[in-house]
Design an enzyme around this catalytic site. Sequence first.
Site, PDB file in Angstrom:
ATOM      1  N   ASP A 189      -9.052 -18.261   3.452  1.00 36.90           N
ATOM      2  CA  ASP A 189      -8.475 -16.884   4.626  1.00 36.90           C
ATOM      3  C   ASP A 189      -7.219 -16.823   5.023  1.00 36.90           C
ATOM      4  O   ASP A 189      -6.560 -17.590   4.529  1.00 36.90           O
ATOM      5  CB  ASP A 189      -9.731 -17.853   5.626  1.00 36.90           C
ATOM      6  CG  ASP A 189      -9.657 -17.443   7.158  1.00 36.90           C
ATOM      7  OD1 ASP A 189     -10.592 -16.208   6.912  1.00 36.90           O
ATOM      8  OD2 ASP A 189      -8.756 -17.211   7.994  1.00 36.90           O
ATOM      9  N   ILE A 190      -6.752 -15.536   5.905  1.00 35.66           N
ATOM     10  CA  ILE A 190      -5.484 -15.226   6.248  1.00 35.66           C
ATOM     11  C   ILE A 190      -4.855 -16.032   7.138  1.00 35.66           C
ATOM     12  O   ILE A 190      -6.116 -16.662   8.762  1.00 35.66           O
ATOM     13  CB  ILE A 190      -5.168 -13.822   6.706  1.00 35.66           C
ATOM     14  CG1 ILE A 190      -5.605 -13.285   5.042  1.00 35.66           C
ATOM     15  CG2 ILE A 190      -3.656 -13.916   6.914  1.00 35.66           C
ATOM     16  CD1 ILE A 190      -5.398 -11.978   5.157  1.00 35.66           C
ATOM     17  N   ASN A 213      -3.232  -8.799  13.917  1.00 40.76           N
ATOM     18  CA  ASN A 213      -3.553  -6.871  14.371  1.00 40.76           C
ATOM     19  C   ASN A 213      -3.708  -7.035  15.938  1.00 40.76           C
ATOM     20  O   ASN A 213      -3.451  -6.572  16.154  1.00 40.76           O
ATOM     21  CB  ASN A 213      -5.441  -7.612  14.106  1.00 40.76           C
ATOM     22  CG  ASN A 213      -5.829  -7.232  12.862  1.00 40.76           C
ATOM     23  OD1 ASN A 213      -5.653  -6.181  12.237  1.00 40.76           O
ATOM     24  ND2 ASN A 213      -6.821  -7.951  12.557  1.00 40.76           N
ATOM     25  N   HIS A 222      -4.436  -3.128  13.942  1.00 38.89           N
ATOM     26  CA  HIS A 222      -4.924  -2.581  12.902  1.00 38.89           C
ATOM     27  C   HIS A 222      -4.146  -2.155  11.626  1.00 38.89           C
ATOM     28  O   HIS A 222      -4.995  -2.547  10.904  1.00 38.89           O
ATOM     29  CB  HIS A 222      -7.074  -2.269  13.409  1.00 38.89           C
ATOM     30  CG  HIS A 222      -6.896  -3.100  14.064  1.00 38.89           C
ATOM     31  ND1 HIS A 222      -7.595  -4.080  13.423  1.00 38.89           N
ATOM     32  CD2 HIS A 222      -7.514  -3.562  14.975  1.00 38.89           C
ATOM     33  CE1 HIS A 222      -8.766  -5.266  14.509  1.00 38.89           C
ATOM     34  NE2 HIS A 222      -8.168  -4.108  16.141  1.00 38.89           N
ATOM     35  N   ASP A 233      -5.040  -3.688   8.243  1.00 41.90           N
ATOM     36  CA  ASP A 233      -5.115  -3.244   7.133  1.00 41.90           C
ATOM     37  C   ASP A 233      -4.422  -3.484   5.741  1.00 41.90           C
ATOM     38  O   ASP A 233      -4.911  -4.361   4.225  1.00 41.90           O
ATOM     39  CB  ASP A 233      -5.751  -2.201   6.708  1.00 41.90           C
ATOM     40  CG  ASP A 233      -6.696  -2.389   7.845  1.00 41.90           C
ATOM     41  OD1 ASP A 233      -7.644  -2.718   7.774  1.00 41.90           O
ATOM     42  OD2 ASP A 233      -7.668  -0.833   8.353  1.00 41.90           O
ATOM     43  N   GLU A 291     -11.145 -10.809   6.962  1.00 39.99           N
ATOM     44  CA  GLU A 291      -9.516 -11.801   6.175  1.00 39.99           C
ATOM     45  C   GLU A 291     -10.066 -13.157   5.094  1.00 39.99           C
ATOM     46  O   GLU A 291      -9.084 -13.614   4.934  1.00 39.99           O
ATOM     47  CB  GLU A 291      -8.696 -12.181   7.692  1.00 39.99           C
ATOM     48  CG  GLU A 291      -9.061 -13.300   7.895  1.00 39.99           C
ATOM     49  CD  GLU A 291      -9.671 -12.661   8.961  1.00 39.99           C
ATOM     50  OE1 GLU A 291      -9.609 -13.931  10.144  1.00 39.99           O
ATOM     51  OE2 GLU A 291     -10.127 -12.004   9.392  1.00 39.99           O
TER      52      GLU A 291
END
Length: 359
Positions: free
Chosen positions: A231-232, A239, A244, A248, A275
């Site tokens: 997971d980031i 974001n 966003h 992306d 994420e």
Amino acid sequence: MLLGFIVNFCILFTFAILTYIPFQNKLTVFIPSPKYHPFLLGVLSGLTGCVLMLTSVRISEHVIVDARMAVISLSGVLGGPLATILSGIIIGLFRMFFHGFSIHTLIAGGNTIIVCLVIGYCISKKPMTFRNASYYFTYSIIQSSVVICYLNDWSLSGVLPLIGFIVFSFVSFSIVFIILIQLSSLFDKIHKIEEMSVTDYLTGLNNNRKFQEHAQNLLKTNNKFSLILLDIDHFKKVNDTYGHPIGDEVLKELALRVKDATNSCGGFVSRNGGEEFSVLLPNIESSKSIIIAETIRQAIEKNTFHVSTGEQLTITISSGISSYPENGKAVMELFKLADDALYIAKSSGRNKVVHIDQR
């Protein structure tokens, strides 16, 4: 006569459909041992050509009309030069003895063999496709037309038989090949839809549905494997700060890095949502999975992310790992344990790798 043409065309159409779908591996039909496909296609095409001659229409004393040339062209598209030459030899020999051996049947049968030898040689240099098949077919019709004129002593009475041969040959060829081209386009669209149903639209990775399917298949093999969930860290901040679209870009770049870091060990990478990403590692035990997860973590941390705004972002990830069979025997159980390990990694400072055995 009309009924004979209809029957002949129906045989050609049936052969085209029944060979195109399995030999092009369309839908769920598949014939194993691809290396034997040209030989098998050549034999099937040759036998179909013989059946076509059995239902042919006689339009003069020495000339019969059928769709054998279309079959030969189809064998060239699907099976290449070997299939073309083999089908031509079978059809040519059958033509020589079909109505009793004579100089006329020898010429007619020999013409078919020569046509296939020439086409076979040409497509060994430039493969026959649906796009260029008409050129090869036209050559076969021109040469056969010359032979028909010769067999009819170049007389005016042979004009109508010649026209009948040309018209039926081109009409049958055109209808079948147009239908096959449309089928090919349809199957390509079906294949793309199938890919979209198991592919994450943003990163091009496998989606959660494909992850579940692959994990279940790994369980069925009963071989050991490990699951990494990553997971980031602080992705919401990315974001909120950059928007966003930039988020992306980060997700797409991270997907590429994870794939690159796990290609050598056969990692099956998926985006499970937001994420969160996963990596299934077949035949990898817990100790080695930690090393691989650490390699992924470093590949993310040590190289900044260059985004379209010109900025360079430092991104880190946290990873949780579980392993089969020691940590669980079901996909959901392994997923939950890996998620628990991920939670530990995040709550203890982030930018870490934690195996569930280390809790």
